[in-house]
Design an enzyme around this catalytic site. Structure first.
Site, PDB file in Angstrom:
ATOM      1  N   ALA A   1      24.363  42.187  46.078  1.00  0.00           N
ATOM      2  CA  ALA A   1      25.240  42.596  46.491  1.00  0.00           C
ATOM      3  C   ALA A   1      26.430  42.990  46.391  1.00  0.00           C
ATOM      4  O   ALA A   1      26.527  41.419  45.982  1.00  0.00           O
ATOM      5  CB  ALA A   1      24.820  42.027  48.833  1.00  0.00           C
TER       6      ALA A   1
ATOM      7  N   PHE B   1      30.889  43.026  48.077  1.00  0.00           N
ATOM      8  CA  PHE B   1      31.515  42.699  49.735  1.00  0.00           C
ATOM      9  C   PHE B   1      31.520  43.734  49.695  1.00  0.00           C
ATOM     10  O   PHE B   1      32.193  43.855  51.459  1.00  0.00           O
ATOM     11  CB  PHE B   1      32.724  41.708  48.755  1.00  0.00           C
TER      12      PHE B   1
ATOM     13  N   LYS C   1      19.995  37.556  46.956  1.00  0.00           N
ATOM     14  CA  LYS C   1      22.274  37.098  47.977  1.00  0.00           C
ATOM     15  C   LYS C   1      23.192  37.945  48.007  1.00  0.00           C
ATOM     16  O   LYS C   1      23.360  39.172  47.299  1.00  0.00           O
ATOM     17  CB  LYS C   1      22.057  36.902  46.414  1.00  0.00           C
TER      18      LYS C   1
ATOM     19  N   GLU D   1      29.245  36.896  47.773  1.00  0.00           N
ATOM     20  CA  GLU D   1      29.737  35.487  47.959  1.00  0.00           C
ATOM     21  C   GLU D   1      31.099  35.280  49.304  1.00  0.00           C
ATOM     22  O   GLU D   1      31.360  33.947  49.117  1.00  0.00           O
ATOM     23  CB  GLU D   1      29.518  34.270  47.305  1.00  0.00           C
TER      24      GLU D   1
ATOM     25  N   SER E   1      29.973  46.353  40.555  1.00  0.00           N
ATOM     26  CA  SER E   1      31.194  46.909  39.027  1.00  0.00           C
ATOM     27  C   SER E   1      30.341  46.574  38.234  1.00  0.00           C
ATOM     28  O   SER E   1      28.668  46.300  38.188  1.00  0.00           O
ATOM     29  CB  SER E   1      32.117  45.720  38.821  1.00  0.00           C
TER      30      SER E   1
ATOM     31  N   CYS F   1      32.749  52.994  46.837  1.00  0.00           N
ATOM     32  CA  CYS F   1      32.675  53.484  46.013  1.00  0.00           C
ATOM     33  C   CYS F   1      32.313  55.117  46.524  1.00  0.00           C
ATOM     34  O   CYS F   1      32.191  55.817  44.703  1.00  0.00           O
ATOM     35  CB  CYS F   1      31.027  52.762  45.637  1.00  0.00           C
TER      36      CYS F   1
END
Ligand code: NAD
Length: 521
Positions: free
Chosen positions: A170, A172, A196, A199, A249, A304
């Site tokens: 995923a 941010f 995941k 971070e 991205s 996005c």
């Protein structure tokens, strides 16, 4: 404690902080139903984007931990995939209620780590919640097909079945919505899931995992690892993982698509965007300008589906000064402050990048009508703030047009006609979203049919489809052939088994071998 807090509609932000000893809280891994401290020696700091203070640390999970997580998914797959559909549905019915009850706490954790305003963070949770609500219809969504009497006494029917261990990676910018596009869809179909999170914003995902557990999800069906490239490579390479959902991205998404596909996995990859808002001179001026400003600068442009590019057609170019006035009126502040419209960017690097893209526009001859680079936010002098920025006289060759800026920057182009606007949009490599503002139905219809973009709004600035449809970004914004959520999401997370059976009523023993290809006739 957690259960009683959940009953009261509160989840403490400290879920991920349980049992920590250092002064900075650590984010836990979620392995086999337990929130565990990583044994890694590599940690990444998480900052509050409004202050840049370190608020938590997230581990780069070790190979051993990642293996334990995927093994836990594999081991729980057998029983979870055979759990009845009604039992799975009941878990998700409870889950959606827990998310609803805790929406404010989830939003707070998003604002703290990601920076967006509290109201916007609630929207982030809400759009994810709608996907969870949709999973509760799994009893209809997973129906197969039947065709009786294909030929005499022969029927064909299909089952939709789970595929195994699935994984999600995923970004941010939507700490709740995007993870919720992933694991609920995958798991309600009977798959187990390795997630995941980004971070940079893992806290909200950890709260969502705790709530799923409290809704009755068996241990081991959802596992969560943290990290960056090593974790991503692990997911792309591990043979037990059958499918990967990625959002982020182009750089990461194209890489993951290639590496995962090469290893025989299904991959769906939602990536970057440059969304155009086409403003026709016959549009309702006030509505359009407000919609454009909201969609360009909301979430500090870190969506996005942000309308980051305006094409003013014909006389609509005279609306620019009013567009600037509206953008100027937006209030830039920390996301948890009253009356805030635009929060900070995710990191000092993101701010630096956005500022340099603004400067590139100036250097290449565009005109800076509103410059947000020197915005000062009292009490938050160290935050990653950029104010609303409008660049006009932009041409398609300029860097501020060719690159996704992902900040509160609206670039403005002009076009003589609808046809000119359509060719601008179609020449841009991205195909995520677009919107046209007009009061003319024929104009809107022509635009929606001619434009080569996956999601189109007609007087709707951010046309993110609800989950009974799918998120259908296309061209440079998507790799794969099956989109996220909706019918396509179910298709992505299931495989089909087709059964052809013949039960003859009367005795009709097959007397000779049929060696030619059966035609079933
Ligand atoms: P990102 O690609 O930097 O990160 C996404 C995930 O990929 C993270 O979990 C990260 O750890 C991992 N990652 C980052 N760089 C990597 C690399 N080089 N190799 C392998 N893995 C890597 O994206 P982000 O900055 O978190 O999110 C912003 C981007 O996501 C924007 O481009 C935005 O348009 C896009 N996005 C797209 C959609 C969509 O649906 N199309 C939705 C939201 C965001």
């Amino acid at each position: 404690v957690m259960r009683s807090l959940l009953k009261k509609g509160q989840v403490p932000l400290q879920v991920r902080h349980m049992c920590y000893s250092s002064s900075v809280p650590t984010t836990k891994l979620f392995i086999n139903g337990k929130f565990v401290e990583s044994k890694t020696s590599e940690w990444l700091d998480i900052h509050n984007p409004a202050t840049n203070e370190v608020i938590a640390r997230v581990p780069k999970a070790t190979q051993e931990e990642m293996l334990a997580a995927v093994d836990s998914c594999s081991q729980s797959y057998h029983s979870w995939s055979e759990t009845s559909i009604l039992a799975r549905q009941q878990i998700f019915l409870r889950y959606q209620q827990l998310i609803k009850d805790n929406i404010k706490e989830l939003a707070k954790s998003i604002t703290l780590e990601q920076g967006k305003t509290l109201a916007d963070a609630e929207g982030d949770v809400f759009r994810g919640l709608q996907v969870v609500e949709h999973t509760c219809s799994i009893t209809s969504l997973m129906l197969g097909e039947t065709l009786p009497s294909i030929t005499k006494d022969m029927d064909t029917y299909t089952y939709r079945l789970p595929i195994g261990v699935c994984a999600g990676i995923a970004p941010f910018n939507f700490p709740a919505m995007i993870p919720l596009w992933m694991f609920p869809m995958g798991m309600v179909c009977g798959n187990t899931y390795l997630l995941k999170p980004s971070e940079r914003v893992p806290a909200c995902t950890m709260l969502l995992a705790k709530m799923l557990q409290d809704a009755g999800m068996p241990d081991g069906t959802l596992n969560i690892i943290h990290g960056q490239h090593d974790a991503v490579n692990f997911i792309c390479d591990h043979p037990a993982i059958k499918a990967i959902s990625f959002v982020g991205s182009n750089q990461a998404g194209e890489y993951i698509y290639e590496r995962g596909s090469k290893n025989g996995k299904r991959v769906q990859s939602n990536m970057g965007a440059k969304n155009h808002g086409v403003v026709m001179p016959d549009a309702n001026k006030e509505t359009t300008l407000n919609q454009l400003v909201g969609a360009a600068f909301g979430a500090a442009g870190q969506r996005c589906m942000a309308l980051s590019t305006a094409i003013l057609v014909g006389e609509a170019r005279s609306w620019l000064p009013e567009l600037v006035d509206r953008a100027k009126a937006l209030r830039v502040n920390a996301g948890d402050q009253a009356g805030v419209d635009v929060g900070p960017l995710i990191s000092p690097q993101a701010k630096e990048r956005v500022n340099s893209l603004i400067q590139s526009g100036v250097d290449e001859g565009a005109q800076l009508l509103l410059d947000g680079r020197n915005v000062k936010v009292q009490g938050y002098e160290n935050g990653n703030f950029v104010g609303p920025t409008i660049i006009c006289n932009v041409t398609p060759q300029m860097k501020c047009y060719t690159e996704e800026i992902f900040g509160p920057v609206l670039v403005v182009l002009e076009a003589e006609s609808l046809d000119d606007a359509i060719s601008l949009v179609n020449n841009n490599p991205y195909g995520n979203g677009t919107a046209i503002f007009t009061t003319n139905g024929a104009t809107a219809r022509k635009y929606t049919h001619k434009v080569d973009v996956g999601q189109i709004g007609v007087n709707v600035p951010i046309p993110v489809p609800l989950p009974m449809f799918s998120f259908t970004g296309s061209r440079g914004s998507f790799r794969g052939d099956t989109n996220f959520y909706g019918k396509q999401g179910i298709q992505f997370y299931t495989q089909i088994k087709t059964v052809t059976s013949q039960w003859k009523a009367e005795d009709s023993t097959v007397k000779t071998p049929a060696v030619s290809m059966p035609t079933m006739g």
